[in-house]
Design an enzyme around this catalytic site. Structure first.
Site, PDB file in Angstrom:
ATOM      1  N   LYS A   1       0.844  -1.205   0.000  1.00  0.00           N
ATOM      2  CA  LYS A   1       0.000   0.000   0.000  1.00  0.00           C
ATOM      3  C   LYS A   1       0.874   1.248   0.000  1.00  0.00           C
ATOM      4  O   LYS A   1       2.061   1.175   0.340  1.00  0.00           O
ATOM      5  CB  LYS A   1      -0.927  -0.032   1.213  1.00  0.00           C
ATOM      6  CG  LYS A   1      -0.193  -0.129   2.532  1.00  0.00           C
ATOM      7  CD  LYS A   1      -1.123  -0.481   3.685  1.00  0.00           C
ATOM      8  CE  LYS A   1      -0.348  -0.548   4.981  1.00  0.00           C
ATOM      9  NZ  LYS A   1      -1.193  -0.864   6.135  1.00  0.00           N
TER      10      LYS A   1
ATOM     11  N   TYR B   1      12.151  31.157   4.914  1.00  0.00           N
ATOM     12  CA  TYR B   1      10.963  31.728   5.557  1.00  0.00           C
ATOM     13  C   TYR B   1      11.141  31.841   7.073  1.00  0.00           C
ATOM     14  O   TYR B   1      11.763  30.975   7.689  1.00  0.00           O
ATOM     15  CB  TYR B   1       9.758  30.823   5.330  1.00  0.00           C
ATOM     16  CG  TYR B   1       9.269  30.720   3.911  1.00  0.00           C
ATOM     17  CD1 TYR B   1       8.784  31.831   3.234  1.00  0.00           C
ATOM     18  CD2 TYR B   1       9.274  29.486   3.254  1.00  0.00           C
ATOM     19  CE1 TYR B   1       8.318  31.721   1.931  1.00  0.00           C
ATOM     20  CE2 TYR B   1       8.801  29.366   1.951  1.00  0.00           C
ATOM     21  CZ  TYR B   1       8.320  30.486   1.294  1.00  0.00           C
ATOM     22  OH  TYR B   1       7.861  30.368   0.023  1.00  0.00           O
TER      23      TYR B   1
HETATM   24  C1  LIG Z   1      -0.444  -1.650   6.923  1.00  0.00           C
HETATM   25  C2  LIG Z   1      -0.993  -2.945   7.349  1.00  0.00           C
HETATM   26  C3  LIG Z   1      -0.166  -4.076   7.423  1.00  0.00           C
HETATM   27  C4  LIG Z   1       1.357  -3.986   7.334  1.00  0.00           C
HETATM   28  O1  LIG Z   1       1.815  -3.306   8.479  1.00  0.00           O
HETATM   29  P1  LIG Z   1       3.380  -3.213   8.886  1.00  0.00           P
HETATM   30  O2  LIG Z   1       3.370  -2.633  10.253  1.00  0.00           O
HETATM   31  O3  LIG Z   1       4.019  -2.307   7.913  1.00  0.00           O
HETATM   32  O4  LIG Z   1       3.942  -4.576   8.821  1.00  0.00           O
HETATM   33  C5  LIG Z   1      -0.767  -5.294   7.664  1.00  0.00           C
HETATM   34  N1  LIG Z   1      -2.109  -5.395   7.854  1.00  0.00           N
HETATM   35  C6  LIG Z   1      -2.927  -4.328   7.812  1.00  0.00           C
HETATM   36  C7  LIG Z   1      -4.386  -4.508   8.031  1.00  0.00           C
HETATM   37  C8  LIG Z   1      -2.403  -3.071   7.585  1.00  0.00           C
HETATM   38  O5  LIG Z   1      -3.210  -2.008   7.569  1.00  0.00           O
END
Ligand SMILES: *Cc1c(COP(=O)(O)O)cnc(C)c1O
Length: 385
Positions: free
Chosen positions: A36, A277
């Site tokens: 993701k 800034y």
């Molecule tokens: C983002 C996520 C993961 C992976 O999480 P990490 O901490 O990066 O290993 C796994 N399961 C779900 C439901 C998530 O939202």
């Protein structure tokens, strides 16, 4: 794209991490790599391709669009699991692009079932995972309702229960209280699975652990684990390398991404002249300032300055004044023979990149976590190294 501000993906390091994870996880357990947010800023298509080659069975995305991007780039072997929810308008794309949704609640399941009835004409079955809220307080059904909702899925003409998922809220903590909470979550998830079985339904692939859970509780892997951050070379919060070694586990991770740019101007600043800034920095004595074409829109968060140092030809120099949207300034000292116009600058990265910082170091500076640093590289092109 020819912009000098770029991120380089050290492919061998990513492969190394994915192999380390494969070796750490029990051989019969399926692997779902979280890709993701563009694979935490590492480029989802490139990352997914490597994961597929290494036999990862699932890839996890956060939106229908992220899933479509993978399918349109020939990621066709792995299953794609979507970890967030969709609205009715987005659901047809689940079927069209073979994206496996998490579902829960009567309304959502009913709606997806209706959409599936419109899409499929024969008696095809479409896989879904039932999400269970065991204590994360985000999405999912309560364990006591899991049996009822699984029944609803199985009763639908075109849906099939392929698995069950839950997510842990404090598995990255090592305090006794949090470990206890995590065990309560495991217990609640097992209850949910039993409730489904009690209805005579196969719960499918059961999955409760992301990176932190997997490292902290490797004995509870169930049918599938869903690592994200460890694949990209970073330990989650308190589950550090030292902590794992103290528990007898040796899982070695390598950061995979470097963020780099170049010096695009070197300017003489007289004593008393301020930079950027808000005039938060003023030079005390005459110095030379290097200008870098990178800013917070590239993931160099505004709160990294003051404090951030960047590396030019093996030496470290402080960013001075506020980081702007697209540019920032570095004090290289007067008449510095080691820094020339158009020299390469490394902001963070693995050892091989010559960086002093990792994403964890930046995260500490910005009072955040490596996840946020990595996923902030929105505008930056990712190149395979
Ligand atoms: C983002 C996520 C993961 C992976 O999480 P990490 O901490 O990066 O290993 C796994 N399961 C779900 C439901 C998530 O939202």
């Amino acid at each position: 794209m020819n912009r000098c501000t770029k991120a380089f993906l050290y492919k061998d390091n990513l492969k190394y991490n994915l192999e380390q994870i494969r070796n750490y996880v029990n051989p019969n357990v399926k692997l779902c790599l979280a890709v993701k947010a563009d694979a935490y800023g590492h480029n989802a298509v490139l990352t997914s391709r490597i994961a597929e080659e290494l036999g990862y069975e699932y890839l996890a995305v956060a939106s229908v669009d992220e899933g479509i991007e993978l399918r349109e780039n020939n990621i066709s072997k792995a299953n794609i699991l979507m970890l967030s929810l969709a609205t009715p308008e987005e659901m047809t794309d689940f079927f069209k692009y073979h994206i496996t949704p998490l579902v829960f609640s009567e309304e959502y399941i009913k709606c997806l079932s209706d959409e599936a009835d419109v899409y499929y004409s024969g008696d095809e079955k479409f896989d879904v995972f039932l999400a269970v809220d065991t204590g994360m307080g985000r999405i999912g059904t309560y364990p006591s309702d899991a049996g009822k909702e699984a029944k609803l899925i199985q009763a639908s003409k075109h849906l099939r229960l392929a698995g069950m998922c839950t997510h842990l809220a404090v598995s990255d903590s090592i305090s006794d209280e949090d470990q206890k909470y995590t065990y309560e979550q495991f217990k609640a998830f097992k209850e949910a699975v039993e409730n489904v079985k009690a209805e005579g339904i196969d719960p499918g692939i059961c999955s409760c652990e992301a990176s932190a859970g997997l490292l902290n509780n490797p004995e509870v892997q169930m049918g599938m684990v869903r690592p994200g951050i460890i694949a990209y070379g970073y330990y989650p919060d308190q589950i550090t390398k030292d902590y794992l070694q103290s528990k007898g586990f040796n899982i070695d991770l390598k950061p995979c991404l470097s963020l780099e740019t170049k010096v695009v101007a070197i300017r003489r600043f007289p004593a008393g002249k301020s930079a950027s800034y808000g005039r938060t920095w003023t030079c005390k004595k005459e110095t030379d300032i290097a200008v870098l074409p990178i800013g917070y829109a590239d993931g160099l968060l505004r709160r990294f300055s003051p404090g951030l140092k960047v590396t030019i030809n093996g030496k470290n120099y402080p960013v001075v004044g506020r980081i702007c949207m697209d540019q920032c300034m570095v004090d290289i000292g007067k008449d510095n023979p080691d820094v020339k116009l158009w020299d390469r600058v490394v902001i963070f990265g693995p050892k091989e990149s010559g960086a002093i910082n990792t994403a964890d170091d930046l995260a500490k500076l910005g009072k955040t976590i490596s996840y946020e640093v990595l996923t902030s590289l929105k505008r930056v092109e990712k190149i395979i190294k």
